[in-house]
Design an enzyme around this catalytic site. Sequence first.
Site, PDB file in Angstrom:
ATOM      1  N   LYS A   1       1.816   4.678  -1.041  1.00  0.00           N
ATOM      2  CA  LYS A   1       1.163   5.857  -1.607  1.00  0.00           C
ATOM      3  C   LYS A   1       1.554   7.050  -0.750  1.00  0.00           C
ATOM      4  O   LYS A   1       2.003   6.880   0.401  1.00  0.00           O
ATOM      5  CB  LYS A   1      -0.359   5.684  -1.627  1.00  0.00           C
ATOM      6  CG  LYS A   1      -0.992   5.421  -0.261  1.00  0.00           C
ATOM      7  CD  LYS A   1      -2.500   5.190  -0.387  1.00  0.00           C
ATOM      8  CE  LYS A   1      -3.117   4.872   0.971  1.00  0.00           C
ATOM      9  NZ  LYS A   1      -4.580   4.636   0.854  1.00  0.00           N
TER      10      LYS A   1
ATOM     11  N   ASP B   1       1.153   2.533   8.477  1.00  0.00           N
ATOM     12  CA  ASP B   1      -0.054   1.800   8.087  1.00  0.00           C
ATOM     13  C   ASP B   1       0.276   0.477   7.408  1.00  0.00           C
ATOM     14  O   ASP B   1       0.456   0.403   6.187  1.00  0.00           O
ATOM     15  CB  ASP B   1      -0.949   2.648   7.180  1.00  0.00           C
ATOM     16  CG  ASP B   1      -2.374   2.088   7.115  1.00  0.00           C
ATOM     17  OD1 ASP B   1      -2.573   0.919   7.495  1.00  0.00           O
ATOM     18  OD2 ASP B   1      -3.282   2.828   6.701  1.00  0.00           O
TER      19      ASP B   1
ATOM     20  N   ASN C   1       0.605   7.335   2.975  1.00  0.00           N
ATOM     21  CA  ASN C   1       1.216   6.428   3.950  1.00  0.00           C
ATOM     22  C   ASN C   1       2.690   6.725   4.199  1.00  0.00           C
ATOM     23  O   ASN C   1       3.377   5.952   4.866  1.00  0.00           O
ATOM     24  CB  ASN C   1       1.064   4.969   3.491  1.00  0.00           C
ATOM     25  CG  ASN C   1      -0.346   4.454   3.708  1.00  0.00           C
ATOM     26  OD1 ASN C   1      -1.129   5.061   4.437  1.00  0.00           O
ATOM     27  ND2 ASN C   1      -0.675   3.346   3.075  1.00  0.00           N
TER      28      ASN C   1
ATOM     29  N   THR D   1      -4.384   0.564  -3.268  1.00  0.00           N
ATOM     30  CA  THR D   1      -5.024   1.807  -3.694  1.00  0.00           C
ATOM     31  C   THR D   1      -4.969   1.888  -5.210  1.00  0.00           C
ATOM     32  O   THR D   1      -3.916   1.672  -5.814  1.00  0.00           O
ATOM     33  CB  THR D   1      -4.308   3.014  -3.059  1.00  0.00           C
ATOM     34  OG1 THR D   1      -4.368   2.879  -1.625  1.00  0.00           O
ATOM     35  CG2 THR D   1      -4.979   4.320  -3.465  1.00  0.00           C
TER      36      THR D   1
ATOM     37  N   ASP E   1       0.829  -1.211   0.000  1.00  0.00           N
ATOM     38  CA  ASP E   1       0.000   0.000   0.000  1.00  0.00           C
ATOM     39  C   ASP E   1       0.859   1.255   0.000  1.00  0.00           C
ATOM     40  O   ASP E   1       0.610   2.202   0.746  1.00  0.00           O
ATOM     41  CB  ASP E   1      -0.941   0.000   1.203  1.00  0.00           C
ATOM     42  CG  ASP E   1      -2.147   0.931   0.994  1.00  0.00           C
ATOM     43  OD1 ASP E   1      -2.410   1.314  -0.161  1.00  0.00           O
ATOM     44  OD2 ASP E   1      -2.818   1.261   1.982  1.00  0.00           O
TER      45      ASP E   1
END
Length: 251
Positions: free
Chosen positions: A139, A155, A142, A175, A137
């Site tokens: 991005k 996260d 984060n 995402t 994840d």
Amino acid sequence: PDLVDVEPRLEDYEFRWLLGVGTYGRVYWVVERATGLSFAMKIIRKADVIKFGLKDHLSHELAISQLPIDCPFINNAATVFESAEYHFLVSALVEGGELYHVIRRAGKMTEDQARFYAAEILVALKELHSHKILYRDLKPENVLIDSNGHISLVDFGLSKSRFGAQDTTKTFCGTAEYLAPEMLRGLPYGLPVDLWGLGCLIYELIEGSPPFYHQCDQQRDNRIVNHQPVFPVSMSEPLKELLEGLLRKDP
């Protein structure tokens, strides 16, 4: 007298304000009453874990929080405890906000600025992979920025532990703008999806938006699977070669 470890309690912390909402759970700025030190506390409602089928996500995050990861660019939990209704994960407070907001303010970064953030993110990913953790994840939301300007990866709700270089999975998660083509095609995927995400993020640092962004979800997914990224004329050849390598359709 012998020192006795005391189980932490929610009453040990004073709540200041809500910092944000993660993949699941809310994150608060808290102050430890005994020391006056500030921390970030993620609160996860047990009923929500069951309701939304997040048991595996929670177990991975709790497992990762207890690993002996020693990397200044990874913010895994320092203290974990629970009540009858909630899980609590307490970690270092990162006060500089999200890389997302840095990008939105800057619009576009210079290659020197992007290189700084990309290098630290790469160190964090390398550390996670060395502990057999697939992040999944990556991005700007984060990636937090600390008071000295360094990154802090947060996260781990979508991460997968005990995942080696030869392992694969087919779980669809992440995402949308940063999903690797093999995931969108429903194929088994492994650690390379994190490097694809790094390529997307570096491109976004330079151009202000992800490489395959489109307002239409179907068009975006088609671009990820079938199209090559468009590189600006001003982009240096070394950066272009790096992104071409990270954003290969073949993992």
